[in-house]
Design a protein around this motif. Structure first.
Motif, mmCIF file in Angstrom:
data_model
loop_
_atom_site.group_PDB
_atom_site.id
_atom_site.type_symbol
_atom_site.label_atom_id
_atom_site.label_comp_id
_atom_site.label_asym_id
_atom_site.label_seq_id
_atom_site.Cartn_x
_atom_site.Cartn_y
_atom_site.Cartn_z
ATOM 1 N N ALA A 287 0.830 -1.198 0.000
ATOM 2 C CA ALA A 287 0.000 0.000 0.000
ATOM 3 C C ALA A 287 0.869 1.255 0.000
ATOM 4 O O ALA A 287 1.908 1.308 0.663
ATOM 5 C CB ALA A 287 -0.917 0.016 1.225
ATOM 6 N N THR B 237 -3.534 1.599 6.591
ATOM 7 C CA THR B 237 -3.201 2.365 5.393
ATOM 8 C C THR B 237 -4.426 3.149 4.945
ATOM 9 O O THR B 237 -5.523 2.970 5.481
ATOM 10 C CB THR B 237 -2.723 1.444 4.245
ATOM 11 N N ARG C 235 -6.390 5.868 1.631
ATOM 12 C CA ARG C 235 -6.628 6.146 0.211
ATOM 13 C C ARG C 235 -6.990 7.627 0.035
ATOM 14 O O ARG C 235 -7.983 7.960 -0.617
ATOM 15 C CB ARG C 235 -7.773 5.266 -0.316
ATOM 16 N N PHE D 243 -4.973 4.180 -7.073
ATOM 17 C CA PHE D 243 -5.097 3.207 -5.995
ATOM 18 C C PHE D 243 -5.416 1.806 -6.510
ATOM 19 O O PHE D 243 -6.031 1.633 -7.564
ATOM 20 C CB PHE D 243 -6.172 3.645 -5.002
ATOM 21 N N ASP E 72 -4.377 -0.714 -1.322
ATOM 22 C CA ASP E 72 -4.431 0.575 -0.634
ATOM 23 C C ASP E 72 -5.673 0.657 0.243
ATOM 24 O O ASP E 72 -6.778 0.353 -0.201
ATOM 25 C CB ASP E 72 -4.435 1.713 -1.655
#
Length: 306
Positions: A251, A271, A273, A281, A285
Motif C-alpha cells: 500500500a 493504510t 486512500r 489506488f 491501498d
C-alpha cells in the motif's frame, strides 16, 4: 529472514488510522477517519467488524476497567461511547470535551494515552480529506484528564503520531507539516512536556512524503509511517538522525502501526486512500496489515482512565 507482511482486513478504508491493541480482548481497534467508522479485528478468529460514527473519528481507545466502553473523537469533540464490538452502531453516552471554538473546521487527529492513562491528542485545521487545504497554524496538542483540557503546543499544522518512553521520561511527537519527529521531556505525573527538539528529519534521509502515525517498541525504537512512499521506518531516537530499518508495503499510504498479539511481537499497520495527484489506488491501498518476523516486541497499548 525478511519480515512477513500479510493483509488481514481486505476492506479498503478511506483513511485507516490509530490502531490500538487491547490485551483483554486480544483484538486491535482502529478507525477510518474519513469513512467515519470505528473498526475491530480479532486475529484468533480473523473476524472484522465495524460501526458507523457519522463524523470524523480519529481514534478509539478502551476505557480501563469498563466493559464495552471507549473514548473516541467526533469532529473536535471527545466522547464516551458504548460498543459491543459486534454491532454496526454505537451508543453515545456523553461528550467529555470540546476544543478550538475559534476554528469551526478543526478536528482531532491521532490520539494515545501516556502510561498513566492520560489522553493526548491534537487538532488540525480541517478534516484530512484534502491535505493541501488544511491551513497551517490552527492545530493544538492537548492532554485530557479529570475533566481538564491542557494545551501544550499551539500553531500546529497536522498534529499526528505520538509515543511515550516512561523509562527515559521522553515523549515523541509528529507535526506532519514540519517534516521532523520531535522529542520532549515529559513529567508523566504532572502531565507536562518541555525542551522539544527534532531527533529525525525526513528530508535528510532522501525520504519522500511525510511522517504520520508511530509506535514504540520495547527496545525504545520508534516505528513511523511515511505516506505515500509505501514505507514504515524504524529509527533510534536516542541517536539523532539514525534510520535503522525500512519496511516496504504493498500500500502507498502507510498511516500508523501498533504492536499486538499474545506476545506483542506482531505489528498491525493501517493504510489509507487519500486522493493525491499522480496516485492510482489498487485493492492493496486502504487495507490493514500484520507484520511478523521482526524479532522485536512492543510496549502494551494503554487504555484511557476517566
Amino acid at each position: 529472514m525478511a519480515p512477513k507482511i500479510e493483509k488481514v482486513v481486505d476492506v479498503p478504508l478511506d483513511l485507516g488510522e490509530s490502531p490500538h491493541w487491547d490485551a483483554k480482548t486480544q483484538s486491535v481497534y482502529f478507525v477510518d477517519i474519513n469513512g467515519h467508522y470505528i473498526n475491530r479485528f480479532v486475529p484468533a478468529t480473523r473476524k472484522y467488524t465495524r460501526a458507523y460514527i457519522g463524523l470524523n473519528v480519529s481514534f478509539i481507545i478502551p476505557v480501563e476497567g469498563q466493559k464495552d466502553q471507549f473514548v473516541i473523537s467526533r469532529g473536535k469533540q471527545i466522547a464516551l461511547i458504548s460498543w459491543d464490538g459486534e454491532s454496526d452502531s454505537v451508543s453515545i453516552l456523553k461528550t467529555l470535551y470540546e476544543v478550538d471554538e475559534q476554528y469551526p473546521e478543526n478536528v482531532f487527529n491521532d490520539g494515545k494515552c501516556d502510561p498513566s492513562g492520560r489522553l493526548w491528542t491534537g487538532t488540525i485545521g480541517a478534516p484530512p480529506v484534502d491535505l493541501d487545504k488544511i491551513e497551517n497554524g490552527r492545530g493544538t496538542l492537548y492532554s485530557f484528564q479529570n475533566g481538564k483540557a491542557t494545551a501544550h503546543v499551539t500553531g500546529l499544522g497536522i498534529s499526528n503520531g505520538l509515543a511515550f518512553n516512561a523509562a527515559l521520561k521522553k515523549f515523541y511527537y509528529i507535526d506532519s507539516r514540519k517534516g521532523t519527529l520531535d522529542e520532549y521531556d515529559i513529567d508523566i505525573t504532572k502531565g507536562t512536556i518541555s525542551n522539544g527538539k527534532p531527533v529525525f528529519t525526513l528530508n535528510k534521509h532522501g525520504l519522500e512524503g511525510f511522517l504520520d502515525g508511530m509506535t514504540i517498541d520495547a527496545d525504545g525504537n520508534l516505528w513511523a509511517a511515511v505516506p505515500p512512499s509505501y514505507k514504515l521506518i524504524k529509527i533510534d531516537p536516542r541517536r539523532p538522525e539514525t534510520l535503522l530499518q525500512t519496511i516496504e508495503f504493498p500500500a502507498q499510504e502507510v498511516t500508523a502501526a501498533v504492536f499486538g498479539g499474545p506476545n506483542l511481537d506482531e505489528l498491525y499497520v493501517t493504510t489509507g486512500r487519500i486522493p493525491v495527484p499522480g496516485l492510482t489506488f489498487t485493492p492493496d491501498d486502504g487495507a490493514t496489515y500484520r507484520v511478523t518476523g521482526l524479532n522485536v516486541k512492543g510496549l502494551p497499548s494503554v487504555n484511557v482512565k476517566l
